[in-house]
Design a protein around this motif. Sequence first.
Motif, PDB file in Angstrom:
ATOM      1  N   ASN A   1      13.412  18.531  45.150  1.00 24.45           N
ATOM      2  CA  ASN A   1      12.785  17.212  45.374  1.00 24.45           C
ATOM      3  C   ASN A   1      11.407  17.359  46.006  1.00 24.45           C
ATOM      4  O   ASN A   1      10.466  16.651  45.639  1.00 24.45           O
ATOM      5  N   LEU A   2      11.293  18.292  46.966  1.00 20.66           N
ATOM      6  CA  LEU A   2      10.019  18.515  47.632  1.00 20.66           C
ATOM      7  C   LEU A   2       8.973  19.017  46.650  1.00 20.66           C
ATOM      8  O   LEU A   2       7.828  18.541  46.635  1.00 20.66           O
TER       9      LEU A   2
ATOM     10  N   ASP B   1      18.555  21.356  46.401  1.00 18.62           N
ATOM     11  CA  ASP B   1      18.156  20.029  45.917  1.00 18.62           C
ATOM     12  C   ASP B   1      16.953  19.497  46.688  1.00 18.62           C
ATOM     13  O   ASP B   1      16.034  18.901  46.097  1.00 18.62           O
ATOM     14  N   ASN B   2      16.938  19.697  48.006  1.00 16.26           N
ATOM     15  CA  ASN B   2      15.802  19.247  48.820  1.00 16.26           C
ATOM     16  C   ASN B   2      14.527  19.979  48.428  1.00 16.26           C
ATOM     17  O   ASN B   2      13.442  19.374  48.352  1.00 16.26           O
ATOM     18  N   LEU B   3      14.642  21.293  48.183  1.00 14.27           N
ATOM     19  CA  LEU B   3      13.465  22.055  47.747  1.00 14.27           C
ATOM     20  C   LEU B   3      12.990  21.559  46.383  1.00 14.27           C
ATOM     21  O   LEU B   3      11.782  21.422  46.137  1.00 14.27           O
TER      22      LEU B   3
ATOM     23  N   LEU C   1      22.457  21.643  49.054  1.00 14.90           N
ATOM     24  CA  LEU C   1      21.600  20.586  49.587  1.00 14.90           C
ATOM     25  C   LEU C   1      20.181  21.112  49.785  1.00 14.90           C
ATOM     26  O   LEU C   1      19.197  20.436  49.442  1.00 14.90           O
ATOM     27  N   MET C   2      20.075  22.338  50.305  1.00 18.52           N
ATOM     28  CA  MET C   2      18.767  22.953  50.495  1.00 18.52           C
ATOM     29  C   MET C   2      18.078  23.119  49.140  1.00 18.52           C
ATOM     30  O   MET C   2      16.881  22.829  48.988  1.00 18.52           O
TER      31      MET C   2
ATOM     32  N   GLU D   1       7.949  16.118  44.487  1.00 22.81           N
ATOM     33  CA  GLU D   1       7.040  15.214  45.195  1.00 22.81           C
ATOM     34  C   GLU D   1       5.635  15.805  45.265  1.00 22.81           C
ATOM     35  O   GLU D   1       4.640  15.094  45.078  1.00 22.81           O
TER      36      GLU D   1
END
Length: 169
Positions: A157-158, A153-155, A150-151, A161
Amino acid sequence: MDGNDDKYTYNELKKSWQTYKNKCDDFDSYINNNNINLAGDILEHSYKNFIDMNDKVNSLYKVNVGYTQKNNKKVSSEISSAFYVSIISFSILAILFIMINIILNRQIINPLTLINNLLEEISKGNLTYKFNRTDIANDEFGKLADISLLMKDNLLNLIEEIRVLVIQL
């Protein structure tokens, strides 16, 4: 040889010793009373008693040697049995330790290694690292793997963005 051989032989030796001792006491008594002729007769006949006592001592010695040899065989057998039991016990213990090691490797070391590899790749900036989540069970290590993914994937996505915002500027 049974348990009575040594008792019987000892009692025979004890009787023979007592007879010889009595002859010696008689000899001393005759010498002290200056009865040299009777002392000489006792001395002459006491040799037969001495030989008899010596034979009894040798018989008792043979009985005791027999018991010792018998006990030696028994003790050797017991030691041999204990040796084999200890070898079997140590073998079972070694197999048990190997099995525990295998279980620990599968349940703890392997999942930790996989998660560690994932986190190392993330720390290097490789957010496209392929991680097979099915290699880890749904336990605490599974939760750690899920959070790490999850971390990642979040990184990812970040970063995406931020890239979109930079392009818009």
